[in-house]
Design an enzyme around this catalytic site. Sequence first.
Site, PDB file in Angstrom:
ATOM      1  N   GLY A 182      74.366 -98.899 -46.084  1.00 45.24           N
ATOM      2  CA  GLY A 182      73.986 -97.998 -44.853  1.00 45.24           C
ATOM      3  C   GLY A 182      74.813 -96.720 -45.078  1.00 45.24           C
ATOM      4  O   GLY A 182      74.333 -95.743 -44.581  1.00 45.24           O
TER       5      GLY A 182
ATOM      6  N   HIS B 297      72.710 -89.237 -40.340  1.00 46.19           N
ATOM      7  CA  HIS B 297      73.991 -89.077 -40.348  1.00 46.19           C
ATOM      8  C   HIS B 297      74.445 -88.212 -41.458  1.00 46.19           C
ATOM      9  O   HIS B 297      74.120 -88.120 -42.531  1.00 46.19           O
ATOM     10  CB  HIS B 297      74.818 -90.485 -40.713  1.00 46.19           C
ATOM     11  CG  HIS B 297      76.194 -90.558 -40.675  1.00 46.19           C
ATOM     12  ND1 HIS B 297      77.092 -89.978 -41.658  1.00 46.19           N
ATOM     13  CD2 HIS B 297      76.912 -91.137 -39.689  1.00 46.19           C
ATOM     14  CE1 HIS B 297      78.395 -90.264 -41.113  1.00 46.19           C
ATOM     15  NE2 HIS B 297      78.386 -90.759 -39.883  1.00 46.19           N
TER      16      HIS B 297
ATOM     17  N   GLU C 282      76.249 -88.998 -35.351  1.00 51.41           N
ATOM     18  CA  GLU C 282      76.980 -88.188 -35.977  1.00 51.41           C
ATOM     19  C   GLU C 282      76.060 -87.373 -37.087  1.00 51.41           C
ATOM     20  O   GLU C 282      76.290 -87.458 -38.111  1.00 51.41           O
ATOM     21  CB  GLU C 282      78.019 -88.695 -36.937  1.00 51.41           C
ATOM     22  CG  GLU C 282      78.914 -89.681 -35.996  1.00 51.41           C
ATOM     23  CD  GLU C 282      80.150 -90.286 -36.723  1.00 51.41           C
ATOM     24  OE1 GLU C 282      81.059 -90.153 -36.135  1.00 51.41           O
ATOM     25  OE2 GLU C 282      79.969 -90.580 -37.932  1.00 51.41           O
TER      26      GLU C 282
ATOM     27  N   CYS D 214      88.670 -91.129 -41.352  1.00 50.33           N
ATOM     28  CA  CYS D 214      88.084 -90.730 -42.655  1.00 50.33           C
ATOM     29  C   CYS D 214      88.572 -89.471 -43.027  1.00 50.33           C
ATOM     30  O   CYS D 214      88.612 -88.985 -44.051  1.00 50.33           O
ATOM     31  CB  CYS D 214      86.894 -90.977 -42.560  1.00 50.33           C
ATOM     32  SG  CYS D 214      85.920 -90.097 -40.947  1.00 50.33           S
TER      33      CYS D 214
END
Lengths: 657, 657
Positions: free
Chosen positions: A201, A279, A331, A427
């Site tokens: 994904g 995203h 996002e 991240c």
Amino acid sequence: MKNYHMLRPSDIKITGGILGEKRRLIAGVTVPYIGNALCDEVAGIRKSGSVENFRIASGEVRKEFHGLVSQDSDLFKWMEAASLALAQQEENGFLGEKGNKETSRNMGLRARLKELADLLERCQMKDGYLNTYYIINGLKHKWSYLKESCQLYCAGHLLEAAVTNYEVTGERSLLEIAMKYGDCIDRAFGAEEGKIHGYDGHAEIELALYRLYEATGMDKYRDLADFFVEERGKQPYFFNQEKGNVDVTGNLVYELKEDDFHHSQSHLPVREQKEVVGHAVKAAYFYTAAADKARLSKDEKLYEAVEGLWEDVTEKKMFLTGAIGSSEYGESFTYAYDLPGDLMYGETCAAIGLFLWGYHMLRMDTDRKYSDVMERALFNGILGGISEDGKKFFYTNPLEMDPERCKKRKDYSHLETERQSWFDCPCCPPNIARLILSFNRYMYTASLGELNIHFFASSAADIEGWHVEQRTEYPAEGKIMLTVERKGEGKGRLRIRVPGWCENFIIKADGKKVEGTLEKGYLLMEEDFSHKKIIELDLDMPLKKVYANGRVKSLAGKAAVMRGPLVYCLEQADNGELFDLFFKETGKLEMGEDGTVLAEGYRMAGPGSGLYTYQKPDYREENIRLLPYYRWNNRGAGQMRVFLGERGYLNGSEDKR
Amino acid sequence: MKNYHMLRPSDIKITGGILGEKRRLIAGVTVPYIGNALCDEVAGIRKSGSVENFRIASGEVRKEFHGLVSQDSDLFKWMEAASLALAQQEENGFLGEKGNKETSRNMGLRARLKELADLLERCQMKDGYLNTYYIINGLKHKWSYLKESCQLYCAGHLLEAAVTNYEVTGERSLLEIAMKYGDCIDRAFGAEEGKIHGYDGHAEIELALYRLYEATGMDKYRDLADFFVEERGKQPYFFNQEKGNVDVTGNLVYELKEDDFHHSQSHLPVREQKEVVGHAVKAAYFYTAAADKARLSKDEKLYEAVEGLWEDVTEKKMFLTGAIGSSEYGESFTYAYDLPGDLMYGETCAAIGLFLWGYHMLRMDTDRKYSDVMERALFNGILGGISEDGKKFFYTNPLEMDPERCKKRKDYSHLETERQSWFDCPCCPPNIARLILSFNRYMYTASLGELNIHFFASSAADIEGWHVEQRTEYPAEGKIMLTVERKGEGKGRLRIRVPGWCENFIIKADGKKVEGTLEKGYLLMEEDFSHKKIIELDLDMPLKKVYANGRVKSLAGKAAVMRGPLVYCLEQADNGELFDLFFKETGKLEMGEDGTVLAEGYRMAGPGSGLYTYQKPDYREENIRLLPYYRWNNRGAGQMRVFLGERGYLNGSEDKR
């Protein structure tokens, strides 16, 4: 179509300027800080658990897995950044030492990297599988719920770290682990019967496999990456058919309720995609890999598809700072010209992804439509993600901040009012570290006969027989002194990027003006470089107001200030309340102290009585101070704006009056 | 402190104007339409199930409860509206019939109301309890999870419907059901030991019990309401201690995850509250009840507390249209001066609640700070909630609409791009019907010696010995001809509101100018009204630009257009793309055709090349057409704006040039 290979980080040394400073800060402060955070050795911040998860997975510690399913990737990204920090010891006279002698910092990093490689080796399953969440919580769920479980995403970051570590150190221990994991993935996924006909994904494994292929020359990694790139978006949709894993729910980064294939760019095969959706980080990473496939297979059709997507994002969906992702929900991208600087997302990782995607396009085509965007993202959306002290980070990077609004309105609550020491999903910190520490390798593309200069920073490089040095204060000023020399006989082709923001420039070679039209924004010099040639660039870099395309509804009537690649912003610390300020339409802009800018403006005064009134507000002249966007929020929480409304005269200047 | 009683709806007839038209539409079209929808007899819309739930609860039908826990209230509000429609048969020569003869519409409504009262009686438990969700799903959960189960909220609307029905028809059947339910609640709740020391998450029962008290004169209802008003917000918090009911989750209107006592105004006792917070409808209904308590107990301290809250909302948290609720999250208030016309909520029911709250303040104090706001809400935020055909409704009422943004951005997805035929939570349609149909009773407050004229509409009224007629086209124009006559000797006190929006006015009595200063915005005439007196009001009603207080960040540099109480807006149907339009700062405003307004403005042209450019946009003169806000969105989905940026000259007019 070109196929420039990626340069080795050790071959280009950056010696000064903003980027030199930031690289020094990141190698010296940020990398150790993040390393400590990942080991849970920093007091007062959220627990990472990243290294601990590996200790649990290795059986040395008995505990529950901590964090998100993506947690392993934080460590891998850090390992890549730490490897790059090793490569960078000579830059800037770091720690006052020069030459090959190991600095104490580097000895520390080298030891920690070795220790971590050993830990990873102890965790790795016999078949090569290496993901702490699934090792700890049960391997029966291995390769399940790929839609959101980030298994291949984490794997990709391990592969990248290993390749970079190998490039820098020449040691193979991490690379061996990565190859073993790569082989494991290769046995599990693919078009062949009995393999999983699926993909992750969150794209990342694809681009990482291409890097592993380029480092090892082993076709299987490239073939597997090719499979992943082409498989995504085929019908019937893999995410509708794959093995689910309900246990994972509590550890997901997030879970979209709907069957939203757009979110992961898996709604259509990449060749059929015309618009960038979903995203923003996933998109950038996926299209980076698609670019790699196009380059390696010289696939013009695929290049054109990815080029079209690049143009869609950079001409319709990119903020002035190179930030992307207009919406917190998912996002994600939204739709063309929807660029609300206040409500936006603009994840640091997404701007990094855009930069990387641009670079992989540049490997095929020396066109400033790629490098201009990379530079915009680098000096604004990316550099803004890290604090001046190197220990705080933005996840979101809006173009407008009102701390009260962010604290009190749910729809603005995704925005941080200040850079954070750590995150539940950390991240961005290691990502910005590895990007800035690898910036040097993106400055050029080169082959034996060709050198393309994309970015400017004081530096020295030896690449593909070219020796090139830059002396410059760029982007503080537009003068760049280049020294270029090429081993070998005959003509070499040198391309120098003239940035799209630059309206006037002079380029001289050995004191003589170089004439020539730009090709895709690059000045081509085709001549003998066997003797050192001195090339002077003078890029005119005035302060300028910038306007958005009229289709950007939220920016009608507004302007921002730029100088060269730098976007400026206003802060409350310099100007007080910001939301009643306007630029004077014909107002002057001039440089102030310490890299700030002064702009003529107006402040609205009143009306103050009652909530609504017939009384017109007053406007008073007021100078507005701006500073480079990447420097905002180093003085505590406060309002910030990039675009301001303009007030002035209809179609004319005040002088005409 | 005054204590004006509520006037009977039958005693004031509205004979013309916008409100006359809307009342005719609502009685003739909307009320039957909603009635049919509640019976699931309208094809092509979402199922209501509201009447069916009663049939299930009565045992006549075997099915599952359908809808939200608040579903009963939809029917009760409709029954109140239908009763009011009955009272209104003489107005406007409805259906061409005059006099007391029953129209076929009224016969239909009367029969349906009777049928429903019978159904309710069959559903009502022996102890008086009457809530279909809990009767159908198990009475063991009765009075559980009051935080969100809406049991007392629904009960309140039954009480209100019953009181209104009794006032209009004189029939007691519904009133008996309501009293029996009131008694049941009284046995369950109160300060006494063994009773529940709690209250409902959604205020409504309080104000309804006061109405029941005023209709029946029975103290127990008032005492119970007093208990509810004072109990809310006491510590330890009731919602932390009450009996939970997990079964209800699927049928909740929504459930806040946090322990957010502010949401239901139960964070503090009302007397200690200084700022309006939480759910806007809940707040307005609760403070309405608190006002009732202050009035009935002549409690100055409580009045002052509620007055302070009124000032907080109307001076810091109210949109130009009288809409309230700045945030979709919790359908709630946010913080002072946070009034984003695009992201806002502005539920129709909240504007209605504000109107009702204002009215109950006006019953104590004839101050236009109440009636001005009521009028603002009525002609804008409330009337805008219903379509010209009377069959479509807005739940949310933003001041800016971009359909593309609402469809494609999650953070704008709470806004409807068009009025809807029905809703999952159809609270607004019957609420707007009952408000407009009861508007006549709010036009005046009166006692034997006093008449206060709050609102203007062609009408005739016989109240407390006063006969008063109005002839006017208000708010289309500011001339009002009043005829006032009072039975009885001696001086009467007549107060006429001069709206706060009116800067110049002339009032003549029998042809002679009335001098006198305004008291709280009302002109007082104290004289003998035993002979018919003709009073002419001429309220100057120019087109005006309106500006928000400088603290409203989102409206800095922007203006809206008003005329009298009417807020104007721009629609895409008249102007094309709206987001590049600006008002000319010194521009003229003039009336156009069909009640529209023409404003001088500018349209931004370009820049069109690239996403960002140094090229300044061009501005061209363009006339902008506006129409009253309440008339927007009757021509399909499209952009709409109330506030536009102004462009022009600094502190001066174009003429000075």
